[in-house]
Design an enzyme around this catalytic site. Structure first.
Site, PDB file in Angstrom:
ATOM      1  N   HIS A 248      -5.597 -42.380  20.129  1.00 50.86           N
ATOM      2  CA  HIS A 248      -5.137 -41.147  19.487  1.00 50.86           C
ATOM      3  C   HIS A 248      -6.281 -40.584  18.631  1.00 50.86           C
ATOM      4  O   HIS A 248      -7.050 -41.337  18.030  1.00 50.86           O
ATOM      5  CB  HIS A 248      -3.914 -41.441  18.619  1.00 50.86           C
ATOM      6  CG  HIS A 248      -3.238 -40.204  18.132  1.00 50.86           C
ATOM      7  ND1 HIS A 248      -3.725 -39.474  17.068  1.00 50.86           N
ATOM      8  CD2 HIS A 248      -2.148 -39.542  18.585  1.00 50.86           C
ATOM      9  CE1 HIS A 248      -2.942 -38.421  16.873  1.00 50.86           C
ATOM     10  NE2 HIS A 248      -1.973 -38.434  17.788  1.00 50.86           N
TER      11      HIS A 248
ATOM     12  N   GLY B  34      -0.521 -30.911  14.796  1.00 50.25           N
ATOM     13  CA  GLY B  34       0.018 -30.639  13.460  1.00 50.25           C
ATOM     14  C   GLY B  34      -0.329 -29.269  12.909  1.00 50.25           C
ATOM     15  O   GLY B  34      -0.069 -28.996  11.737  1.00 50.25           O
TER      16      GLY B  34
ATOM     17  N   LYS C 167       3.881 -41.783  13.957  1.00 46.95           N
ATOM     18  CA  LYS C 167       2.734 -42.004  13.066  1.00 46.95           C
ATOM     19  C   LYS C 167       3.158 -42.916  11.899  1.00 46.95           C
ATOM     20  O   LYS C 167       3.946 -43.815  12.104  1.00 46.95           O
ATOM     21  CB  LYS C 167       2.156 -40.665  12.593  1.00 46.95           C
ATOM     22  CG  LYS C 167       1.893 -39.715  13.764  1.00 46.95           C
ATOM     23  CD  LYS C 167       1.093 -38.521  13.378  1.00 46.95           C
ATOM     24  CE  LYS C 167       0.974 -37.591  14.575  1.00 46.95           C
ATOM     25  NZ  LYS C 167       0.040 -36.513  14.353  1.00 46.95           N
TER      26      LYS C 167
ATOM     27  N   GLU D  74      -6.371 -39.396  15.806  1.00 48.40           N
ATOM     28  CA  GLU D  74      -6.377 -39.847  14.402  1.00 48.40           C
ATOM     29  C   GLU D  74      -7.013 -41.230  14.277  1.00 48.40           C
ATOM     30  O   GLU D  74      -7.644 -41.539  13.267  1.00 48.40           O
ATOM     31  CB  GLU D  74      -4.946 -39.817  13.842  1.00 48.40           C
ATOM     32  CG  GLU D  74      -4.511 -38.376  13.606  1.00 48.40           C
ATOM     33  CD  GLU D  74      -3.019 -38.145  13.618  1.00 48.40           C
ATOM     34  OE1 GLU D  74      -2.236 -39.113  13.549  1.00 48.40           O
ATOM     35  OE2 GLU D  74      -2.628 -36.964  13.708  1.00 48.40           O
TER      36      GLU D  74
ATOM     37  N   ASN E   9       5.643 -39.732  18.704  1.00 49.04           N
ATOM     38  CA  ASN E   9       4.735 -40.559  17.910  1.00 49.04           C
ATOM     39  C   ASN E   9       5.089 -40.340  16.440  1.00 49.04           C
ATOM     40  O   ASN E   9       4.791 -39.282  15.892  1.00 49.04           O
ATOM     41  CB  ASN E   9       3.292 -40.126  18.200  1.00 49.04           C
ATOM     42  CG  ASN E   9       2.285 -40.781  17.276  1.00 49.04           C
ATOM     43  OD1 ASN E   9       2.597 -41.729  16.571  1.00 49.04           O
ATOM     44  ND2 ASN E   9       1.064 -40.259  17.284  1.00 49.04           N
TER      45      ASN E   9
ATOM     46  N   GLU F 171      -4.515 -34.003  24.213  1.00 51.21           N
ATOM     47  CA  GLU F 171      -4.133 -33.493  22.908  1.00 51.21           C
ATOM     48  C   GLU F 171      -5.341 -32.831  22.242  1.00 51.21           C
ATOM     49  O   GLU F 171      -6.174 -33.527  21.630  1.00 51.21           O
ATOM     50  CB  GLU F 171      -3.659 -34.637  22.009  1.00 51.21           C
ATOM     51  CG  GLU F 171      -2.464 -35.389  22.544  1.00 51.21           C
ATOM     52  CD  GLU F 171      -1.712 -36.075  21.413  1.00 51.21           C
ATOM     53  OE1 GLU F 171      -0.538 -35.722  21.217  1.00 51.21           O
ATOM     54  OE2 GLU F 171      -2.296 -36.911  20.720  1.00 51.21           O
TER      55      GLU F 171
ATOM     56  N   SER G  32       1.481 -29.754  18.616  1.00 49.14           N
ATOM     57  CA  SER G  32       2.406 -28.713  18.155  1.00 49.14           C
ATOM     58  C   SER G  32       3.471 -28.344  19.190  1.00 49.14           C
ATOM     59  O   SER G  32       3.853 -27.173  19.303  1.00 49.14           O
ATOM     60  CB  SER G  32       1.629 -27.474  17.699  1.00 49.14           C
ATOM     61  OG  SER G  32       0.832 -27.797  16.577  1.00 49.14           O
TER      62      SER G  32
END
Ligand code: PEP
Length: 251
Positions: A98, A174, A13, A100, A11, A168, A213
């Site tokens: 996702h 991250g 992003k 985010e 991904n 996730e 990660s």
């Protein structure tokens, strides 16, 4: 049902200017040079790169996907992209839900369920993301949160050929921190039980990716856990060597 073929998905992003095609070509070269990977490989760049990347990768081993879609097929939705447009551009997959997008755009399970249906309608494979926040984890709510997200985000009638789950944990994205192998095994087991309970054999054949990660240094250990059928990778998918190092887990 047979164990599903794993998927290693990247991904990108909001990263990927025109010169990023060079990174894709380098990955393609590494994949071609390397031993045949026993997994499928997917890159999800920004929308603007899909048509070009899909054209370049046609007939190759790297599939191209999108990071989001609108629920409608077309119409007055300025700035949005439908699953049909994504499919038309040459993509095969789309990520929905996702964390985010759940956080930045207040996306809830109901909306993600509609986006998953939109993906199916257009002939795309939906990668449905679920995962708990740090505070939910600290409160011991991980399994309950993930089960509620699965129940709310995956439409009835889901089939293994068009539905992939990505677990996730939000706190692992991250951050350089990953859950323990025991924790991953536990929650992937919970997800598998949910999918099996709702979709029978189809649920048994659905891929459950781990994301958060993942790097070349931890990929083999994470991918070796029961019911982990691949990875959804953010940061480490941006560099061809790093992503190829994750694919190595399946070589
Ligand atoms: C992600 O955002 O899907 C992700 C897994 O990111 P990272 O690999 O950078 O943690």
């Amino acid at each position: 049902m047979n164990k599903p073929k794993p998927l290693v998905a990247g991904n990108w992003k909001m990263n990927g200017l025109m010169d990023s095609a060079a990174e894709l070509f380098r990955l393609d070269a590494l994949v071609k040079e390397g031993q045949d990977a026993g997994c499928e490989i997917l890159i999800c760049p920004p929308f603007t790169q899909i048509v070009r990347f899909a054209g370049k990768m046609q007939g190759g081993k790297i599939m191209i996907g999108a990071q989001d879609c609108h629920v409608s097929e077309k119409g007055a939705h300025t700035g949005d992209i439908s699953a049909e447009i994504i499919k038309d551009a040459g993509a095969s997959h789309v990520i929905v839900g996702h964390s985010e997008r759940r956080a930045d755009h207040n996306e809830d399970n109901r909306l993600i369920r509609e986006k998953t249906k939109a993906a199916w309608r257009a002939g795309l494979v939906a990668i449905v993301c679920v995962g708990e926040t740090a505070s939910e984890r600290e409160a011991g709510e991980t399994a309950a949160v993930v089960e509620a997200q699965l129940a709310g985000s995956i439409p009835q009638g889901a089939a293994a050929s068009e539905t992939i789950i990505a677990y996730e944990p939000v706190w692992a994205i991250g951050s350089g921190v990953t859950p323990t192998a025991d924790d991953v095994e536990m929650i992937h087991g919970v997800i598998r039980a949910h999918l099996g309970g709702r979709f029978g054999d189809e649920g048994g054949g659905m891929r459950i990716l781990y994301g958060g990660s993942v790097k070349s240094t931890n990929a083999a250990a994470l991918m070796g856990i029961d019911n982990v059928d691949g990875a959804l990778v953010g940061g480490a998918s941006l560099k061809a060597e790093d992503f190829n190092g994750i694919i190595d887990a399946y070589r």
